[in-house]
Design a protein around this motif. Structure first.
Motif, PDB file in Angstrom:
ATOM      1  N   ASN A   1       4.080   4.723 -17.413  1.00 15.45           N
ATOM      2  CA  ASN A   1       5.260   4.937 -18.253  1.00 15.45           C
ATOM      3  C   ASN A   1       5.435   3.813 -19.274  1.00 15.45           C
ATOM      4  O   ASN A   1       5.883   4.055 -20.384  1.00 15.45           O
ATOM      5  CB  ASN A   1       6.526   5.054 -17.402  1.00 15.45           C
ATOM      6  CG  ASN A   1       6.523   6.329 -16.574  1.00 15.45           C
ATOM      7  OD1 ASN A   1       5.809   7.272 -16.876  1.00 15.45           O
ATOM      8  ND2 ASN A   1       7.334   6.347 -15.533  1.00 15.45           N
ATOM      9  N   THR A   2       5.129   2.614 -18.932  1.00 18.48           N
ATOM     10  CA  THR A   2       5.334   1.480 -19.842  1.00 18.48           C
ATOM     11  C   THR A   2       4.230   1.388 -20.889  1.00 18.48           C
ATOM     12  O   THR A   2       4.445   0.843 -21.952  1.00 18.48           O
ATOM     13  CB  THR A   2       5.420   0.156 -19.075  1.00 18.48           C
ATOM     14  OG1 THR A   2       4.233  -0.027 -18.333  1.00 18.48           O
ATOM     15  CG2 THR A   2       6.626   0.137 -18.158  1.00 18.48           C
ATOM     16  N   SER A   3       3.032   1.896 -20.600  1.00 12.35           N
ATOM     17  CA  SER A   3       1.923   1.760 -21.533  1.00 12.35           C
ATOM     18  C   SER A   3       1.958   2.821 -22.625  1.00 12.35           C
ATOM     19  O   SER A   3       1.298   2.675 -23.639  1.00 12.35           O
ATOM     20  CB  SER A   3       0.583   1.827 -20.803  1.00 12.35           C
ATOM     21  OG  SER A   3       0.427   3.124 -20.209  1.00 12.35           O
ATOM     22  N   THR A   4       2.710   3.924 -22.465  1.00  9.03           N
ATOM     23  CA  THR A   4       2.752   4.968 -23.490  1.00  9.03           C
ATOM     24  C   THR A   4       3.893   4.808 -24.430  1.00  9.03           C
ATOM     25  O   THR A   4       4.798   4.108 -24.318  1.00  9.03           O
ATOM     26  CB  THR A   4       2.856   6.382 -22.839  1.00  9.03           C
ATOM     27  OG1 THR A   4       4.004   6.424 -22.018  1.00  9.03           O
ATOM     28  CG2 THR A   4       1.603   6.682 -22.090  1.00  9.03           C
TER      29      THR A   4
ATOM     30  N   MET B   1       0.824  -1.207   0.000  1.00  6.51           N
ATOM     31  CA  MET B   1       0.000   0.000   0.000  1.00  6.51           C
ATOM     32  C   MET B   1       0.861   1.262   0.000  1.00  6.51           C
ATOM     33  O   MET B   1       0.490   2.270  -0.605  1.00  6.51           O
ATOM     34  CB  MET B   1      -0.948  -0.024   1.192  1.00  6.51           C
ATOM     35  CG  MET B   1      -2.029  -1.082   1.064  1.00  6.51           C
ATOM     36  SD  MET B   1      -3.159  -1.093   2.439  1.00  6.51           S
ATOM     37  CE  MET B   1      -4.083   0.385   2.095  1.00  6.51           C
ATOM     38  N   HIS B   2       2.006   1.225   0.649  1.00  2.63           N
ATOM     39  CA  HIS B   2       2.897   2.377   0.674  1.00  2.63           C
ATOM     40  C   HIS B   2       3.482   2.663  -0.716  1.00  2.63           C
ATOM     41  O   HIS B   2       3.730   3.815  -1.070  1.00  2.63           O
ATOM     42  CB  HIS B   2       4.029   2.140   1.674  1.00  2.63           C
ATOM     43  CG  HIS B   2       5.018   3.247   1.752  1.00  2.63           C
ATOM     44  ND1 HIS B   2       4.720   4.458   2.331  1.00  2.63           N
ATOM     45  CD2 HIS B   2       6.296   3.337   1.309  1.00  2.63           C
ATOM     46  CE1 HIS B   2       5.779   5.247   2.255  1.00  2.63           C
ATOM     47  NE2 HIS B   2       6.756   4.585   1.639  1.00  2.63           N
ATOM     48  N   HIS B   3       3.686   1.634  -1.514  1.00  6.13           N
ATOM     49  CA  HIS B   3       4.317   1.780  -2.821  1.00  6.13           C
ATOM     50  C   HIS B   3       3.329   1.805  -3.987  1.00  6.13           C
ATOM     51  O   HIS B   3       3.751   1.772  -5.154  1.00  6.13           O
ATOM     52  CB  HIS B   3       5.349   0.666  -3.029  1.00  6.13           C
ATOM     53  CG  HIS B   3       6.553   0.832  -2.164  1.00  6.13           C
ATOM     54  ND1 HIS B   3       6.626   0.303  -0.896  1.00  6.13           N
ATOM     55  CD2 HIS B   3       7.719   1.489  -2.376  1.00  6.13           C
ATOM     56  CE1 HIS B   3       7.797   0.619  -0.369  1.00  6.13           C
ATOM     57  NE2 HIS B   3       8.487   1.340  -1.241  1.00  6.13           N
ATOM     58  N   ILE B   4       2.032   1.875  -3.729  1.00  4.09           N
ATOM     59  CA  ILE B   4       1.035   1.911  -4.806  1.00  4.09           C
ATOM     60  C   ILE B   4       1.276   3.075  -5.765  1.00  4.09           C
ATOM     61  O   ILE B   4       1.214   2.876  -6.987  1.00  4.09           O
ATOM     62  CB  ILE B   4      -0.398   1.918  -4.232  1.00  4.09           C
ATOM     63  CG1 ILE B   4      -0.757   0.509  -3.759  1.00  4.09           C
ATOM     64  CG2 ILE B   4      -1.416   2.387  -5.268  1.00  4.09           C
ATOM     65  CD1 ILE B   4      -2.107   0.400  -3.102  1.00  4.09           C
ATOM     66  N   PRO B   5       1.544   4.310  -5.297  1.00  6.22           N
ATOM     67  CA  PRO B   5       1.786   5.396  -6.270  1.00  6.22           C
ATOM     68  C   PRO B   5       2.967   5.107  -7.206  1.00  6.22           C
ATOM     69  O   PRO B   5       2.907   5.426  -8.398  1.00  6.22           O
ATOM     70  CB  PRO B   5       2.087   6.603  -5.380  1.00  6.22           C
ATOM     71  CG  PRO B   5       1.433   6.296  -4.087  1.00  6.22           C
ATOM     72  CD  PRO B   5       1.523   4.817  -3.935  1.00  6.22           C
ATOM     73  N   GLU B   6       4.017   4.481  -6.699  1.00  6.88           N
ATOM     74  CA  GLU B   6       5.148   4.129  -7.561  1.00  6.88           C
ATOM     75  C   GLU B   6       4.750   3.083  -8.591  1.00  6.88           C
ATOM     76  O   GLU B   6       5.150   3.167  -9.762  1.00  6.88           O
ATOM     77  CB  GLU B   6       6.303   3.594  -6.722  1.00  6.88           C
ATOM     78  CG  GLU B   6       6.926   4.613  -5.805  1.00  6.88           C
ATOM     79  CD  GLU B   6       7.995   4.008  -4.926  1.00  6.88           C
ATOM     80  OE1 GLU B   6       8.550   2.950  -5.300  1.00  6.88           O
ATOM     81  OE2 GLU B   6       8.274   4.595  -3.866  1.00  6.88           O
ATOM     82  N   TYR B   7       3.955   2.107  -8.193  1.00  2.00           N
ATOM     83  CA  TYR B   7       3.501   1.081  -9.127  1.00  2.00           C
ATOM     84  C   TYR B   7       2.639   1.705 -10.219  1.00  2.00           C
ATOM     85  O   TYR B   7       2.726   1.327 -11.386  1.00  2.00           O
ATOM     86  CB  TYR B   7       2.723  -0.011  -8.404  1.00  2.00           C
ATOM     87  CG  TYR B   7       3.514  -0.774  -7.361  1.00  2.00           C
ATOM     88  CD1 TYR B   7       4.861  -1.039  -7.524  1.00  2.00           C
ATOM     89  CD2 TYR B   7       2.901  -1.239  -6.214  1.00  2.00           C
ATOM     90  CE1 TYR B   7       5.584  -1.739  -6.573  1.00  2.00           C
ATOM     91  CE2 TYR B   7       3.611  -1.941  -5.253  1.00  2.00           C
ATOM     92  CZ  TYR B   7       4.943  -2.188  -5.439  1.00  2.00           C
ATOM     93  OH  TYR B   7       5.647  -2.874  -4.494  1.00  2.00           O
TER      94      TYR B   7
ATOM     95  N   ARG C   1       2.795   4.832 -11.357  1.00  2.00           N
ATOM     96  CA  ARG C   1       3.653   5.607 -12.252  1.00  2.00           C
ATOM     97  C   ARG C   1       4.398   4.693 -13.216  1.00  2.00           C
ATOM     98  O   ARG C   1       4.538   4.991 -14.397  1.00  2.00           O
ATOM     99  CB  ARG C   1       4.652   6.442 -11.448  1.00  2.00           C
ATOM    100  CG  ARG C   1       4.060   7.773 -11.011  1.00  2.00           C
ATOM    101  CD  ARG C   1       5.112   8.639 -10.358  1.00  2.00           C
ATOM    102  NE  ARG C   1       4.878   8.482  -8.909  1.00  2.00           N
ATOM    103  CZ  ARG C   1       5.819   8.282  -8.018  1.00  2.00           C
ATOM    104  NH1 ARG C   1       7.076   8.234  -8.371  1.00  2.00           N
ATOM    105  NH2 ARG C   1       5.511   8.135  -6.743  1.00  2.00           N
ATOM    106  N   GLN C   2       4.878   3.570 -12.724  1.00  2.00           N
ATOM    107  CA  GLN C   2       5.584   2.623 -13.597  1.00  2.00           C
ATOM    108  C   GLN C   2       4.658   2.059 -14.672  1.00  2.00           C
ATOM    109  O   GLN C   2       5.045   1.889 -15.806  1.00  2.00           O
ATOM    110  CB  GLN C   2       6.168   1.470 -12.778  1.00  2.00           C
ATOM    111  CG  GLN C   2       7.362   1.865 -11.948  1.00  2.00           C
ATOM    112  CD  GLN C   2       7.853   0.702 -11.090  1.00  2.00           C
ATOM    113  OE1 GLN C   2       7.294  -0.389 -11.123  1.00  2.00           O
ATOM    114  NE2 GLN C   2       8.903   0.943 -10.322  1.00  2.00           N
TER     115      GLN C   2
END
Length: 75
Positions: A72-75, A60-66, A68-69
């Motif tokens: 970035n990979t889908s565009t 839950m702490h790292h959800i924003p990082e997930y 963003r990743q």
């Protein structure tokens, strides 16, 4: 007549009864040798809670990082 609906024979019933009696004899009903105090119980519950909640908290702490990743990979 089907084999599934055949009446059990007397020897089969005696065998099942004997197995049930043997299983009951292995049950131990003695009190514990050492009593567990409240300190040990509290410690065990805390360790159990941490082992369950720590990975969930990390995710839950790292959800924003997930997120963003993933963007970035889908565009």
């Amino acid at each position: 007549m089907s084999l599934l609906f055949r009446r059990p024979t007397l020897t089969r019933l005696l065998l099942l009864k004997n197995i049930k009696q043997n299983q009951r004899s292995t049950i131990c009903s003695k009190p514990p040798k050492e009593k567990i105090g409240p300190v040990q119980s509290t410690f065990a519950l805390c360790v159990f809670a941490v082992t369950l909640l720590a990975p969930a908290g990390w995710i839950m702490h790292h959800i924003p990082e997930y997120r963003r990743q993933g963007q970035n990979t889908s565009t």
